[in-house]
Design a protein around this motif. Sequence first.
Motif, PDB file in Angstrom:
ATOM      1  N   GLU A 199       8.812   7.089  11.134  1.00 36.51           N
ATOM      2  CA  GLU A 199       8.531   5.546  11.588  1.00 36.51           C
ATOM      3  C   GLU A 199       7.789   4.996  10.641  1.00 36.51           C
ATOM      4  N   GLU A 246      -2.491  -2.693   9.355  1.00 35.08           N
ATOM      5  CA  GLU A 246      -2.514  -3.913   8.422  1.00 35.08           C
ATOM      6  C   GLU A 246      -3.357  -5.256   9.253  1.00 35.08           C
ATOM      7  N   ARG A 292       9.696  -1.674  24.439  1.00 36.13           N
ATOM      8  CA  ARG A 292      10.575  -1.578  23.452  1.00 36.13           C
ATOM      9  C   ARG A 292      10.300  -0.598  22.416  1.00 36.13           C
ATOM     10  N   HIS A 293       9.134  -0.421  21.956  1.00 37.94           N
ATOM     11  CA  HIS A 293       8.695   0.396  21.023  1.00 37.94           C
ATOM     12  C   HIS A 293       8.978   1.901  21.502  1.00 37.94           C
ATOM     13  N   GLU A 327       6.522  -5.634  24.649  1.00 40.45           N
ATOM     14  CA  GLU A 327       6.573  -4.988  23.286  1.00 40.45           C
ATOM     15  C   GLU A 327       6.466  -3.334  23.651  1.00 40.45           C
ATOM     16  N   ASP A 383       1.682  -1.414  11.730  1.00 38.29           N
ATOM     17  CA  ASP A 383       1.710  -2.632  12.004  1.00 38.29           C
ATOM     18  C   ASP A 383       0.158  -3.023  12.375  1.00 38.29           C
ATOM     19  N   PHE A 396       5.981   2.470  14.172  1.00 47.64           N
ATOM     20  CA  PHE A 396       5.475   1.092  13.401  1.00 47.64           C
ATOM     21  C   PHE A 396       4.562   0.266  14.185  1.00 47.64           C
ATOM     22  N   LEU A 397       4.430   0.531  15.280  1.00 46.68           N
ATOM     23  CA  LEU A 397       3.266  -0.081  16.011  1.00 46.68           C
ATOM     24  C   LEU A 397       1.825   0.093  15.557  1.00 46.68           C
ATOM     25  N   ALA A 423      10.850   2.022   6.439  1.00 43.94           N
ATOM     26  CA  ALA A 423      11.124   0.498   6.847  1.00 43.94           C
ATOM     27  C   ALA A 423      11.847   0.487   8.246  1.00 43.94           C
ATOM     28  N   THR A 424      11.038  -0.070   9.192  1.00 41.05           N
ATOM     29  CA  THR A 424      11.553  -0.268  10.508  1.00 41.05           C
ATOM     30  C   THR A 424      10.841  -1.292  11.153  1.00 41.05           C
ATOM     31  N   THR A 425      11.111  -1.926  12.422  1.00 42.27           N
ATOM     32  CA  THR A 425      10.760  -2.728  13.061  1.00 42.27           C
ATOM     33  C   THR A 425      10.503  -2.474  14.650  1.00 42.27           C
ATOM     34  N   ARG A 426      10.799  -1.020  14.811  1.00 44.02           N
ATOM     35  CA  ARG A 426      10.946  -0.639  16.254  1.00 44.02           C
ATOM     36  C   ARG A 426      10.399   0.762  16.292  1.00 44.02           C
TER      37      ARG A 426
END
Length: 276
Positions: free
Chosen positions: A215, A232, A75-76, A72, A229, A225-226, A218-221
Motif C-alpha cells: 500500500e 506527509e 473506507r480504508h 474515511e 498520507d 495509504f492513510l 500508488a493508491t488512494t485507499r
Amino acid sequence: MPADTTTTVAPAARMRLLPGLQLTQLAMTWAVPAGVVLLWELAARGGLVTPHVLPAPSRVLATGWELAQSGELGRHLVASLARASIGFVIGGTIGFALGVAVGISRLAQTLLDRSVQMIRAIPFLALLPLVIVWFGVGEGAKLFLVALAVVFPVYINTMLGMRQIDPKLMELARVTGLGWPAIVRRIILPGAMPSVLTGVRYALAQAWLALIIAETLATTRGIGFLAMDAREFLQTDVILLTIVIYSIVGVGADALARVFERRLLAWHPNYAEGHA
C-alpha cells in the motif's frame, strides 16, 4: 463412602472453577499492554513526551473516532481487509497445493522444492521493482505481493506436516486395504493439520507485513495509504492509529485461526477446549 463422594465431587468443582481461571488468565494477558498504555497516557499528560513525537492514547482514540464518523477510516479499512483476504486465499491455496505435492511425492520434491526455496531466499523488497514492471501500480501488484508473502509459510509447514506422518500408520492403512483417497482423508490430512494451521497463523502475519509494503505503491485507499498520507502532513496521531489498527486486526486474525485450530483439532490432546 465419604471418600467416594469426594472423588466424584472434586472434578465437578474443578470444572466450575475453570471459567473463572480462564477469565483470570485473560486478564493477566492484557495486564502488561494496559499498563503500558496507562504509563504512556500519564507521560503524555505530564509533558514528559511532546504530542508531536508521541501523542497521548486518548488523542489517538479521538482521532480514530473522528475518522470513523466521517467514514474515511471504514473506507480504508475495508480496502485493506479485501486486499489481505484475497491475497491470502490465493497465496494460501498455492502454498498448500505445493506443500501437499512435495510432501507426498519424491518426484515433486525433486522438481519443485529447490526452485521454491530459491525464490523464498530472495529479499522481499528486491522483487518490488520487478513487480511494478509486471503489474504496474494497480491492484494486481498489491495482491501479488500479499500472495507471495503467504505462499512460503503455508508451503513449508504443509510439507513438514506431510513428512511427519507416522510411517506405521501408513503401513497399517495399506495392510487394511484403505484406498489412497481414504488414506489422505483419514490419515494424511488430520496428521498434517497441526503443522498446516501453524503455517496459516504465521502466514497471516506475513500477509499484513506485505500489505503495508504494497500500500506504499500508488493508491488512494487502504490503511497503508492513510499512514503514508499522514506522514506527509506530520500527523503523528494518525500514524499511531494505523499502527494500532494493524495490531488489532492481526490479533483478531490470530484469534480466528485459534478458533479453527480448536475446532479442526478437537481430537488432538494438545488442542483441547481451552488450549491457549
